[in-house]
Scaffold this active site. Structure first.
Site, PDB file in Angstrom:
ATOM      1  N   TYR A 183     -28.567  39.401   3.945  1.00  9.15           N
ATOM      2  CA  TYR A 183     -27.980  39.223   5.291  1.00  9.15           C
ATOM      3  C   TYR A 183     -28.803  38.208   6.087  1.00  9.15           C
ATOM      4  O   TYR A 183     -28.263  37.283   6.695  1.00  9.15           O
ATOM      5  CB  TYR A 183     -27.920  40.567   6.031  1.00  9.15           C
ATOM      6  CG  TYR A 183     -27.414  40.410   7.451  1.00  9.15           C
ATOM      7  CD1 TYR A 183     -26.097  40.036   7.686  1.00  9.15           C
ATOM      8  CD2 TYR A 183     -28.257  40.603   8.549  1.00  9.15           C
ATOM      9  CE1 TYR A 183     -25.625  39.854   8.971  1.00  9.15           C
ATOM     10  CE2 TYR A 183     -27.795  40.430   9.838  1.00  9.15           C
ATOM     11  CZ  TYR A 183     -26.474  40.060  10.051  1.00  9.15           C
ATOM     12  OH  TYR A 183     -26.018  39.872  11.331  1.00  9.15           O
ATOM     13  N   PRO A 206     -27.544  37.409  18.496  1.00  6.08           N
ATOM     14  CA  PRO A 206     -27.745  38.750  19.044  1.00  6.08           C
ATOM     15  C   PRO A 206     -28.708  39.591  18.208  1.00  6.08           C
ATOM     16  O   PRO A 206     -28.820  39.410  17.004  1.00  6.08           O
ATOM     17  CB  PRO A 206     -26.346  39.387  18.991  1.00  6.08           C
ATOM     18  CG  PRO A 206     -25.392  38.277  18.674  1.00  6.08           C
ATOM     19  CD  PRO A 206     -26.191  37.254  17.933  1.00  6.08           C
ATOM     20  N   PHE A 255     -20.607  46.847  13.370  1.00 11.18           N
ATOM     21  CA  PHE A 255     -21.631  46.256  12.500  1.00 11.18           C
ATOM     22  C   PHE A 255     -22.284  47.277  11.554  1.00 11.18           C
ATOM     23  O   PHE A 255     -22.318  47.073  10.340  1.00 11.18           O
ATOM     24  CB  PHE A 255     -22.695  45.570  13.371  1.00 11.18           C
ATOM     25  CG  PHE A 255     -23.773  44.884  12.592  1.00 11.18           C
ATOM     26  CD1 PHE A 255     -23.611  43.588  12.139  1.00 11.18           C
ATOM     27  CD2 PHE A 255     -24.972  45.525  12.310  1.00 11.18           C
ATOM     28  CE1 PHE A 255     -24.608  42.942  11.409  1.00 11.18           C
ATOM     29  CE2 PHE A 255     -25.969  44.895  11.587  1.00 11.18           C
ATOM     30  CZ  PHE A 255     -25.791  43.602  11.136  1.00 11.18           C
TER      31      PHE A 255
HETATM   32  C1  8X3 Z   1     -27.574  41.941  13.923  1.00 13.89           C
HETATM   33  C2  8X3 Z   1     -28.974  42.166  14.266  1.00 13.89           C
HETATM   34  O1  8X3 Z   1     -31.202  43.182  13.616  1.00 13.89           O
HETATM   35  O2  8X3 Z   1     -29.240  44.347  12.862  1.00 13.89           O
HETATM   36  O3  8X3 Z   1     -27.359  40.730  13.312  1.00 13.89           O
HETATM   37  O4  8X3 Z   1     -29.890  42.292  11.817  1.00 13.89           O
HETATM   38  S1  8X3 Z   1     -29.839  43.045  13.068  1.00 13.89           S
END
Ligand code: 8X3
Length: 223
Positions: free
Chosen positions: A123, A153, A160
């Site tokens: 990711y 962000p 998410f």
């Molecule tokens: C989202 C932030 O810190 O969960 O992209 O990767 S994190």
């Protein structure tokens, strides 16, 4: 408006169209499907061919484990969406943006675009790619006066984490417990701020975290 889930888009279209002088054209496709992206953009009716702003928001995290325990399907899904999808869409929209007098691209990156945390490997790599592509596009589109901005962000309470944890809602809810996370509107406000800047101003990059979050490692949780 675009997205994979047509029903949601139809609801949103109806909601937006309640606002006076507004209009919505809906295109439903998956950014991972290059030919679907290209034919969706090619299908735009004549009166929808002036595009000033592209917001590359489609993206996801899937899984959070060390590389040797990772799933290749998860890696492919993230790379295909976060990196290749952004490439397909951007290239398909560029001819329209180049004709505009106010072309602007906003890429939704992440704090994971400049930081790396345990289990974030692929990711984080995909969001580092979004960071690199944002900078690359700013160089390449300089002569066309197309602005390229990135919003990165931190913890935002959206779908998410449910997606990251393969639908485990309890595990996902834990992520946002004990502090006030960002929400989608917080990010939309930042996008609006970027877009409302005068034409000679390009906001290149904004990192935004909840007040309780300092970086990918430090979070002030009360429970
Ligand atoms: C989202 C932030 O810190 O969960 O992209 O990767 S994190």
């Amino acid at each position: 408006i675009t997205g994979r889930r047509k029903e949601r888009l139809q609801k949103l279209k109806a909601e937006i169209e309640k606002i006076e002088n507004s209009g919505v054209h809906l295109l439903s496709f998956d950014v991972r499907d290059q030919s679907a992206v290209e034919s969706a953009l090619a299908s735009l009716p004549e009166n929808w061919r002036n595009i000033d702003v592209l917001i590359n928001n489609a993206g996801l995290a899937r899984g959070k484990s060390f590389l040797d325990a990772g799933e290749a399907d998860d890696w492919n899904e993230m790379i295909d969406t976060n990196v290749k999808g952004l490439l397909y869409v951007t290239r398909a929209v560029l001819p329209f943006l180049k004709k505009s007098k106010a072309g602007h691209i906003i890429n939704i990156g992440s704090i994971a675009g400049t930081e790396v945390y345990p289990g974030g490997n692929v990711y984080c790599a995909s969001k580092h790619a979004v960071n690199a592509l944002s900078k690359a596009l700013r160089i390449e589109l300089l002569k066309d006066a197309i602005r390229v901005s990135q919003i990165r962000p931190g913890l935002a309470d959206t779908e998410f984490s449910v997606v990251r944890y393969h639908g485990d809602a309890d595990k996902a809810a834990q992520v946002y417990k004990g502090f006030e996370a960002l929400n989608a509107k917080d990010i939309a406000r930042v996008a609006l701020f970027i877009l409302e800047s005068p034409a000679h101003v390009c906001i290149n990059d904004i990192e935004v975290t909840p007040t309780a979050q300092a970086n990918a490692y430090l979070l002030n949780k009360t429970e």
